[in-house]
Enzyme design. Structure first.
Site, PDB file in Angstrom:
ATOM      1  N   TYR A  95      58.131  97.693 109.432  1.00 42.02           N
ATOM      2  CA  TYR A  95      58.543  97.917 110.821  1.00 42.02           C
ATOM      3  C   TYR A  95      57.775  96.973 111.729  1.00 42.02           C
ATOM      4  CZ  TYR A  95      60.978 101.888 108.981  1.00 42.02           C
ATOM      5  OH  TYR A  95      61.851 102.650 108.251  1.00 42.02           O
ATOM      6  N   SER A  96      58.503  96.328 112.632  1.00 41.44           N
ATOM      7  CA  SER A  96      57.859  95.454 113.614  1.00 41.44           C
ATOM      8  C   SER A  96      57.029  96.308 114.566  1.00 41.44           C
ATOM      9  CB  SER A  96      58.900  94.729 114.459  1.00 41.44           C
ATOM     10  OG  SER A  96      59.813  94.047 113.652  1.00 41.44           O
TER      11      SER A  96
ATOM     12  N   CYS B 237      65.087  88.423 116.682  1.00 36.55           N
ATOM     13  CA  CYS B 237      64.758  89.582 115.860  1.00 36.55           C
ATOM     14  C   CYS B 237      65.845  90.646 115.959  1.00 36.55           C
ATOM     15  CB  CYS B 237      63.422  90.179 116.313  1.00 36.55           C
ATOM     16  SG  CYS B 237      62.795  91.454 115.199  1.00 36.55           S
TER      17      CYS B 237
ATOM     18  N   GLU C 264      63.235  86.588 112.556  1.00 37.65           N
ATOM     19  CA  GLU C 264      62.984  87.712 111.659  1.00 37.65           C
ATOM     20  C   GLU C 264      64.147  88.697 111.821  1.00 37.65           C
ATOM     21  OE1 GLU C 264      58.713  88.608 110.510  1.00 37.65           O
ATOM     22  OE2 GLU C 264      59.235  90.373 111.704  1.00 37.65           O
TER      23      GLU C 264
ATOM     24  N   TYR D 128      67.114  91.333 109.723  1.00 33.03           N
ATOM     25  CA  TYR D 128      67.283  92.120 108.505  1.00 33.03           C
ATOM     26  C   TYR D 128      68.616  92.839 108.485  1.00 33.03           C
ATOM     27  CZ  TYR D 128      64.828  95.223 111.819  1.00 33.03           C
ATOM     28  OH  TYR D 128      64.400  95.879 112.935  1.00 33.03           O
TER      29      TYR D 128
HETATM   30  C1  LIG Z   1      60.310  92.553 108.798  1.00 28.11           C
HETATM   31  C2  LIG Z   1      61.112  93.813 109.069  1.00 28.11           C
HETATM   32  C3  LIG Z   1      60.917  94.496 110.249  1.00 28.11           C
HETATM   33  C4  LIG Z   1      61.642  95.648 110.511  1.00 28.11           C
HETATM   34  N1  LIG Z   1      61.444  96.274 111.689  1.00 28.11           N
HETATM   35  C5  LIG Z   1      62.140  97.375 111.986  1.00 28.11           C
HETATM   36  C6  LIG Z   1      61.955  98.020 113.241  1.00 28.11           C
HETATM   37  O1  LIG Z   1      61.168  97.585 114.089  1.00 28.11           O
HETATM   38  N2  LIG Z   1      62.668  99.134 113.485  1.00 28.11           N
HETATM   39  C7  LIG Z   1      63.574  99.622 112.584  1.00 28.11           C
HETATM   40  O2  LIG Z   1      64.187 100.657 112.868  1.00 28.11           O
HETATM   41  N3  LIG Z   1      63.763  99.010 111.402  1.00 28.11           N
HETATM   42  C8  LIG Z   1      63.061  97.924 111.069  1.00 28.11           C
HETATM   43  N4  LIG Z   1      63.253  97.306 109.865  1.00 28.11           N
HETATM   44  C9  LIG Z   1      64.136  97.949 108.882  1.00 28.11           C
HETATM   45  C10 LIG Z   1      63.321  98.993 108.051  1.00 28.11           C
HETATM   46  O3  LIG Z   1      62.396  98.312 107.215  1.00 28.11           O
HETATM   47  C11 LIG Z   1      64.181  99.857 107.122  1.00 28.11           C
HETATM   48  O4  LIG Z   1      64.959  99.023 106.321  1.00 28.11           O
HETATM   49  C12 LIG Z   1      65.094 100.809 107.859  1.00 28.11           C
HETATM   50  O5  LIG Z   1      64.337 101.712 108.667  1.00 28.11           O
HETATM   51  C13 LIG Z   1      65.890 101.656 106.843  1.00 28.11           C
HETATM   52  O6  LIG Z   1      65.003 102.269 105.965  1.00 28.11           O
HETATM   53  P1  LIG Z   1      65.256 103.738 105.363  1.00 28.11           P
HETATM   54  O7  LIG Z   1      64.173 104.042 104.458  1.00 28.11           O
HETATM   55  O8  LIG Z   1      65.491 104.687 106.487  1.00 28.11           O
HETATM   56  O9  LIG Z   1      66.625 103.546 104.696  1.00 28.11           O
HETATM   57  P2  LIG Z   1      66.805 103.549 103.014  1.00 28.11           P
HETATM   58  O10 LIG Z   1      66.666 104.903 102.473  1.00 28.11           O
HETATM   59  O11 LIG Z   1      65.955 102.465 102.480  1.00 28.11           O
HETATM   60  O12 LIG Z   1      68.309 103.145 102.961  1.00 28.11           O
HETATM   61  C14 LIG Z   1      68.700 101.841 103.286  1.00 28.11           C
HETATM   62  C15 LIG Z   1      69.795 101.427 102.320  1.00 28.11           C
HETATM   63  O13 LIG Z   1      70.936 102.224 102.577  1.00 28.11           O
HETATM   64  C16 LIG Z   1      72.088 101.452 102.387  1.00 28.11           C
HETATM   65  N5  LIG Z   1      72.847 101.437 103.652  1.00 28.11           N
HETATM   66  C17 LIG Z   1      72.363 101.290 104.897  1.00 28.11           C
HETATM   67  N6  LIG Z   1      73.333 101.361 105.810  1.00 28.11           N
HETATM   68  C18 LIG Z   1      74.474 101.557 105.121  1.00 28.11           C
HETATM   69  C19 LIG Z   1      75.821 101.704 105.487  1.00 28.11           C
HETATM   70  N7  LIG Z   1      76.175 101.656 106.790  1.00 28.11           N
HETATM   71  N8  LIG Z   1      76.723 101.881 104.517  1.00 28.11           N
HETATM   72  C20 LIG Z   1      76.356 101.932 103.218  1.00 28.11           C
HETATM   73  N9  LIG Z   1      75.085 101.797 102.805  1.00 28.11           N
HETATM   74  C21 LIG Z   1      74.167 101.604 103.735  1.00 28.11           C
HETATM   75  C22 LIG Z   1      71.648 100.067 102.036  1.00 28.11           C
HETATM   76  O14 LIG Z   1      71.685  99.962 100.636  1.00 28.11           O
HETATM   77  C23 LIG Z   1      70.227 100.009 102.517  1.00 28.11           C
HETATM   78  O15 LIG Z   1      69.446  99.133 101.774  1.00 28.11           O
HETATM   79  C24 LIG Z   1      62.562  96.134 109.576  1.00 28.11           C
HETATM   80  C25 LIG Z   1      62.748  95.443 108.393  1.00 28.11           C
HETATM   81  C26 LIG Z   1      62.054  94.302 108.137  1.00 28.11           C
HETATM   82  C27 LIG Z   1      62.292  93.567 106.849  1.00 28.11           C
HETATM   83  N1  LIG Z   2      61.802  91.906 111.979  1.00 25.40           N
HETATM   84  C1  LIG Z   2      62.933  92.357 111.539  1.00 25.40           C
HETATM   85  O1  LIG Z   2      63.471  91.873 110.581  1.00 25.40           O
HETATM   86  C2  LIG Z   2      63.522  93.524 112.286  1.00 25.40           C
HETATM   87  C3  LIG Z   2      62.820  94.133 113.330  1.00 25.40           C
HETATM   88  C4  LIG Z   2      63.415  95.200 114.023  1.00 25.40           C
HETATM   89  C5  LIG Z   2      64.702  95.641 113.667  1.00 25.40           C
HETATM   90  N2  LIG Z   2      65.375  95.064 112.637  1.00 25.40           N
HETATM   91  C6  LIG Z   2      66.754  95.486 112.237  1.00 25.40           C
HETATM   92  O2  LIG Z   2      67.584  95.195 113.316  1.00 25.40           O
HETATM   93  C7  LIG Z   2      68.704  96.025 113.294  1.00 25.40           C
HETATM   94  C8  LIG Z   2      68.902  96.636 114.661  1.00 25.40           C
HETATM   95  O3  LIG Z   2      69.725  97.670 114.478  1.00 25.40           O
HETATM   96  P1  LIG Z   2      70.026  98.758 115.530  1.00 25.40           P
HETATM   97  O4  LIG Z   2      70.760  99.768 114.735  1.00 25.40           O
HETATM   98  O5  LIG Z   2      68.815  99.109 116.282  1.00 25.40           O
HETATM   99  O6  LIG Z   2      71.009  97.988 116.462  1.00 25.40           O
HETATM  100  P2  LIG Z   2      72.130  98.598 117.352  1.00 25.40           P
HETATM  101  O7  LIG Z   2      71.554  99.628 118.221  1.00 25.40           O
HETATM  102  O8  LIG Z   2      73.270  98.920 116.487  1.00 25.40           O
HETATM  103  O9  LIG Z   2      72.448  97.345 118.264  1.00 25.40           O
HETATM  104  C9  LIG Z   2      72.774  96.148 117.726  1.00 25.40           C
HETATM  105  C10 LIG Z   2      73.646  95.411 118.730  1.00 25.40           C
HETATM  106  O10 LIG Z   2      74.020  94.186 118.137  1.00 25.40           O
HETATM  107  C11 LIG Z   2      75.439  94.113 118.107  1.00 25.40           C
HETATM  108  N3  LIG Z   2      75.892  93.310 116.980  1.00 25.40           N
HETATM  109  C12 LIG Z   2      76.518  93.711 115.841  1.00 25.40           C
HETATM  110  N4  LIG Z   2      76.830  92.649 115.083  1.00 25.40           N
HETATM  111  C13 LIG Z   2      76.400  91.560 115.746  1.00 25.40           C
HETATM  112  C14 LIG Z   2      76.460  90.166 115.481  1.00 25.40           C
HETATM  113  N5  LIG Z   2      76.994  89.679 114.378  1.00 25.40           N
HETATM  114  N6  LIG Z   2      75.914  89.330 116.386  1.00 25.40           N
HETATM  115  C15 LIG Z   2      75.353  89.799 117.516  1.00 25.40           C
HETATM  116  N7  LIG Z   2      75.291  91.091 117.838  1.00 25.40           N
HETATM  117  C16 LIG Z   2      75.803  91.969 116.952  1.00 25.40           C
HETATM  118  C17 LIG Z   2      75.894  95.544 118.063  1.00 25.40           C
HETATM  119  O11 LIG Z   2      77.241  95.621 118.525  1.00 25.40           O
HETATM  120  P3  LIG Z   2      78.343  96.640 117.963  1.00 25.40           P
HETATM  121  O12 LIG Z   2      77.612  97.729 117.241  1.00 25.40           O
HETATM  122  O13 LIG Z   2      79.056  97.130 119.185  1.00 25.40           O
HETATM  123  O14 LIG Z   2      79.209  95.814 117.083  1.00 25.40           O
HETATM  124  C18 LIG Z   2      74.935  96.162 119.036  1.00 25.40           C
HETATM  125  O15 LIG Z   2      75.311  95.885 120.355  1.00 25.40           O
HETATM  126  C19 LIG Z   2      68.466  97.048 112.197  1.00 25.40           C
HETATM  127  O16 LIG Z   2      69.191  96.622 111.072  1.00 25.40           O
HETATM  128  C20 LIG Z   2      66.975  96.958 111.952  1.00 25.40           C
HETATM  129  O17 LIG Z   2      66.657  97.357 110.626  1.00 25.40           O
HETATM  130  C21 LIG Z   2      64.787  93.985 111.964  1.00 25.40           C
END
Ligand SMILES: Cc1cc2nc3c(=O)[nH]c(=O)nc-3n(C[C@H](O)[C@H](O)[C@H](O)COP(=O)(O)OP(=O)(O)OC[C@H]3O[C@@H](n4cnc5c(N)ncnc54)[C@H](O)[C@@H]3O)c2cc1C
Ligand SMILES: NC(=O)c1ccc[n+]([C@@H]2O[C@H](COP(=O)([O-])OP(=O)(O)OC[C@H]3O[C@@H](n4cnc5c(N)ncnc54)[C@H](OP(=O)(O)O)[C@@H]3O)[C@@H](O)[C@H]2O)c1
Ligand SMILES: *[C@@H]1O[C@H](CO)[C@@H](O)[C@H](O)[C@H]1NC(C)=O
Ligand SMILES: *[C@@H]1O[C@H](CO)[C@@H](O)[C@H](O)[C@H]1NC(C)=O
Ligand SMILES: *[C@@H]1O[C@H](CO)[C@@H](O)[C@H](O)[C@H]1NC(C)=O
Length: 377
Positions: free
Chosen positions: A158-159, A335, A375, A377
């Protein structure tokens, strides 16, 4: 080890109220509409911080401002820039999965509205100063329980959503911004993501196993005069809240931001605009140094009637963004959802082409000089 002294003192603090005239306090209060105060022994000043409209509260606030931050004496040079990734004092992997740090949840608040699609929570953990991190890093969380093979769950990353000194300015907390993952699988059953649900359900006082900190990709540039363009979708906002608190809500002897910070945030509905009040307060206070643009995909469209994604909003400023990108001290950070990268590349390709530049080549160059940081995901 941590002693819970007084527990659970629910307080209703009026929206927009400010306890001490200090912006970091005002803002934290405005996101935490119902504040649950847990007094953990090293955190006595939280009580002061929340309650008081008096001098001691202001002291608690300014204490945050005295904490040392980064050394910023570098002038940006065209080719050889000092890498932010080699900077001294950045800690990685202090806590490994085999021996994690056990933090306690101090507060956990839902920051999306009732009608938002999905829930996002702002969660603050105690660290006792044991988890030293920088703006832009992440931590791992190991959820409680075992997986379907009977093994302990794997960590999720998690960021970090708080600046290095934390939401209370005492370097003793770390905050996350977590979306609760819930989806319907192929057999039509509701599946809850393991770690995100563990986190969103935490109550004040509950423990969580933390690893890290990790990550150097999203560290901030040292140059206080830089242009910093931040592109976030959903919870991808986390590292930028961290940056922006450092830039606009804190005072650091060795870092006084005087460049341009430009945030684009894409969310589905206005009820899911994360940390909106904080960002608006920053803008009000620093109109010359901060630009703020939202893309609300399910409520707004462009003039062609297309869905307002973050790249759609950026396209309105295409020429301006391209000019900024040609500067040596412009840094772009992206991000959030994976899909956003492709959409943003598409608008950049056409812009660069107007100047006869191959965007993908140019982007490689920007990445090498740490001006393009991703970054997703
Ligand atoms: C660098 C980094 C930073 C991140 N920062 C954040 C952050 O700041 N905040 C945040 O909320 N998350 C963040 N994430 C994402 C976070 O790490 C988890 O992946 C996320 O919270 C889901 O984990 P979980 O254990 O709840 O889900 P899990 O139990 O691990 O389930 C996830 C799995 O469910 C399946 N899945 C998910 N959605 C669907 C769908 N719609 N349909 C079918 N299958 C599906 C996929 O196989 C997926 O891999 C970050 C990830 C990375 C890599
Ligand atoms: N460092 C990291 O890697 C990092 C850090 C933090 C979070 N994350 C990830 O970031 C994601 C954020 O998810 P969330 O559920 O919080 O988001 P969300 O609330 O669903 O909002 C995402 C927004 O982006 C839009 N969107 C969908 N597809 C897009 C595309 N191709 N290009 C641009 N915008 C698009 C969505 O629009 P519509 O839904 O209306 O289509 C919505 O407005 C999660 O998957 C989380 O795990 C990663
Ligand atoms: C000011 O803060 C101190 C220290 O926490 C407290 O004891 C005192 O009651 C406060 N005064 C007012 C007027 O709130
Ligand atoms: C930033 O700009 C200010 C004023 O424009 C200047 O005095 C200062 O030296 C600059 N700092 C760096 C690190 O370039
Ligand atoms: C759907 O989820 C249920 C409940 O978690 C699970 O038992 C089932 O195996 C899943 N089905 C598929 C196809 O993944």
């Amino acid at each position: 080890m941590i002693k819970l002294v007084i527990s659970l003192l629910p307080l209703l603090i009026k929206h927009g109220c400010c306890c001490c005239g200090c912006y970091r306090c005002c803002s934290l209060i405005s996101i935490i509409k119902v504040v649950v105060v847990v007094v953990v022994s090293p955190h006595k000043n939280i009580l002061r911080w929340i309650f008081l409209n008096n001098k001691s509260t202001r002291e608690a606030c300014s204490y945050g401002g005295r904490v040392k931050a980064q050394v910023t004496t570098e002038v940006p040079v065209k080719v050889v820039k000092e890498s932010k990734k080699q900077e001294e004092g950045i800690v990685v992997n202090k806590f490994k999965p085999k021996d994690p740090y056990t933090g306690r949840c101090l507060l956990n608040t839902r920051i999306t509205g009732d009608d938002a699609p999905g829930e996002t929570w702002h969660i603050v953990f105690t660290t006792q100063g044991e988890v030293p991190y920088r703006e832009g890093q992440s931590i791992g969380v190991i959820p409680e329980g075992i997986d379907k093979n009977g093994k302990p769950h794997k960590l999720r990353l998690y960021s970090i959503a708080s600046s290095a000194i934390g939401d209370f300015g005492d370097s003793k907390t770390v905050s996350l911004c977590v979306k609760r993952l819930v989806y319907t699988n192929e057999s039509g059953e509701l599946v809850k993501g393991v770690c995100s649900n563990f986190l969103c359900d935490l109550k004040p006082g509950d423990e969580a196993k933390i690893t890290g900190p990790v990550g150097k990709e999203m560290l901030m540039p040292k140059d206080p005069n830089a242009t910093i363009i931040m592109l976030a979708t959903g919870t991808g906002i986390a590292p930028f809240r961290s940056f922006l608190w450092k830039m606009f809500f804190e005072e650091h002897e060795d870092y006084k931001f005087n460049g341009l910070a430009w945030l684009f945030l894409g969310v589905p509905t206005s009820s899911s605009l994360l940390y909106k009040e904080e960002f608006e307060k920053m803008k009000e206070k620093n109109p010359e140094n901060f630009r703020l643009d939202f893309a609300v995909s399910r409520e707004q469209t462009n003039d062609k009637g297309e869905k307002m994604y973050i790249q759609t909003r950026m396209a309105e400023y295409a020429q301006e963004l391209w000019e900024l990108l040609k500067k040596d001290n412009t840094f772009v950070y992206m991000c959030g959802l994976k899909g956003m990268e492709k959409g943003i590349d598409e608008i950049m390709v056409s812009l660069a082409a107007k100047d006869g530049i191959d965007w993908l080549e140019y982007k490689k160059q920007l990445k090498r000089s740490e001006q393009w940081n991703v970054e997703v995901y």
